[in-house]
Scaffold this active site. Sequence first.
Site, mmCIF file in Angstrom:
data_model
loop_
_atom_site.group_PDB
_atom_site.id
_atom_site.type_symbol
_atom_site.label_atom_id
_atom_site.label_comp_id
_atom_site.label_asym_id
_atom_site.label_seq_id
_atom_site.Cartn_x
_atom_site.Cartn_y
_atom_site.Cartn_z
ATOM 1 N N ASP A 1 111.818 45.562 41.070
ATOM 2 C CA ASP A 1 113.105 45.856 40.421
ATOM 3 C C ASP A 1 113.510 44.750 39.442
ATOM 4 O OD1 ASP A 1 113.697 43.874 42.277
ATOM 5 O OD2 ASP A 1 115.393 44.935 43.192
ATOM 6 N N ALA B 1 97.993 43.364 43.515
ATOM 7 C CA ALA B 1 97.618 41.985 43.186
ATOM 8 C C ALA B 1 98.579 41.391 42.174
ATOM 9 C CB ALA B 1 96.194 41.962 42.638
ATOM 10 N N ILE C 1 102.623 42.201 51.092
ATOM 11 C CA ILE C 1 102.836 43.653 51.105
ATOM 12 C C ILE C 1 101.502 44.375 51.234
ATOM 13 C CG2 ILE C 1 103.894 45.607 49.905
ATOM 14 C CD1 ILE C 1 105.696 43.559 48.441
ATOM 15 N N TYR D 1 108.121 35.553 35.659
ATOM 16 C CA TYR D 1 107.522 36.509 36.607
ATOM 17 C C TYR D 1 107.895 37.936 36.233
ATOM 18 C CZ TYR D 1 107.539 39.609 40.621
ATOM 19 O OH TYR D 1 107.399 40.704 41.425
#
Length: 348
Positions: free
Chosen positions: A126, A74, A5, A151
């Site tokens: 999200d 990052a 991204i 994560y």
Amino acid sequence: GAGFIGANFVLGWCARHDEPVVNLDALTYAGNVASLAPLAGNPRHVFVRGDIGDADRVAHLFAAHRPRAVVHFAAESHVDRSIHDAAAFIQTNVVGTHTLLECATRHWVDATGRDPAFRFLHVSTDEVYGSLGPDDAAFSETTPYAPNSPYAASKAASDHLVRAWHHTHGLPTLTTHCSNNYGPLQFPEKLIPLMLLNARTGKPLPVYGDGANVRDWLHVSDHCAALRVVLDRGVPGRTWNIGGKAERRNLDLVHALCGILDTMCPDSPHRPHASLITFVTDRPGHDRRYAIDAARIAAELGWTPAVRFEDGLAQTVRWYLDHAAWVDGVTSGRYRDWVDLHYGSTVA
Ligand code: TYD
């Protein structure tokens, strides 16, 4: 800024603006300096190999370049890796975000005199909201946090730090929560490029569980457009959800991808590519459904997604077929050798 991204954002930014970009990236396995090749020789793009967790390095960059904004992409982002070993996720996503916040705050206070126009844009996910049932309303900015994977928990922690630095120190922060991104330059560990490259080479297409998990797909160019709008007009301290309005079941998506490949590669020995689909053991704690309600960013900042999912998917397949050298570089390990040769084998 050398990840999926971030690289798309930097390329899009440099194509639109004269304002320079200092691009700090540690070039771990998923960062790819080859993604930034179109910027070679561009004096307005300064690439620095380094870690956001290296406070001295980051402080030096703030002093040297005096940025008016930080856009923080990052992160370790692959759920399966976080299940295997979460240490790097805690280090980069949590500790690294803390270092960046500290350095940004010192710069904002000492060098800018608390300039109200300074911005710290934190790019989140999200996945901090947890998982939805089939009939649940989509995630909004007021959905309670319920991160399920290591994560997601690390991103949730970083979101809370950003929130606290705004609330306590007054740092002008902006936070966004995007749905699953897809498009050019994505590392082939994520669903779409992984399936695409496996199908091309006749390898099995590993669909987790029953394949009925739902993701809400956002083209990376739409995401970058939303981030530019937030950076430009977002009110500090606020958060925005960014989604593509394209909920798809994984199995349906993989079938669509195989259909596109069948058409684009009529001579492939692996047609029909859908015959390669293989159901494999489910991911532990696998979130069932994500869906984004992007009404706030539409109402407040006038952003809505422009790319229709079927068009974006076909364009993405075309991009990977046309960029064999990029794919070969990231999959062969020769890219790592090149990075070590040019930047040294340790983080500079
Ligand atoms: P992924 O691209 O890893 O993104 P995330 O887990 O952050 O949503 O996975 C997208 C979906 O695809 C998710 O439901 C897991 C599933 N998946 C597979 O079925 N097989 C695979 O090989 C991968 C990588 C993902």
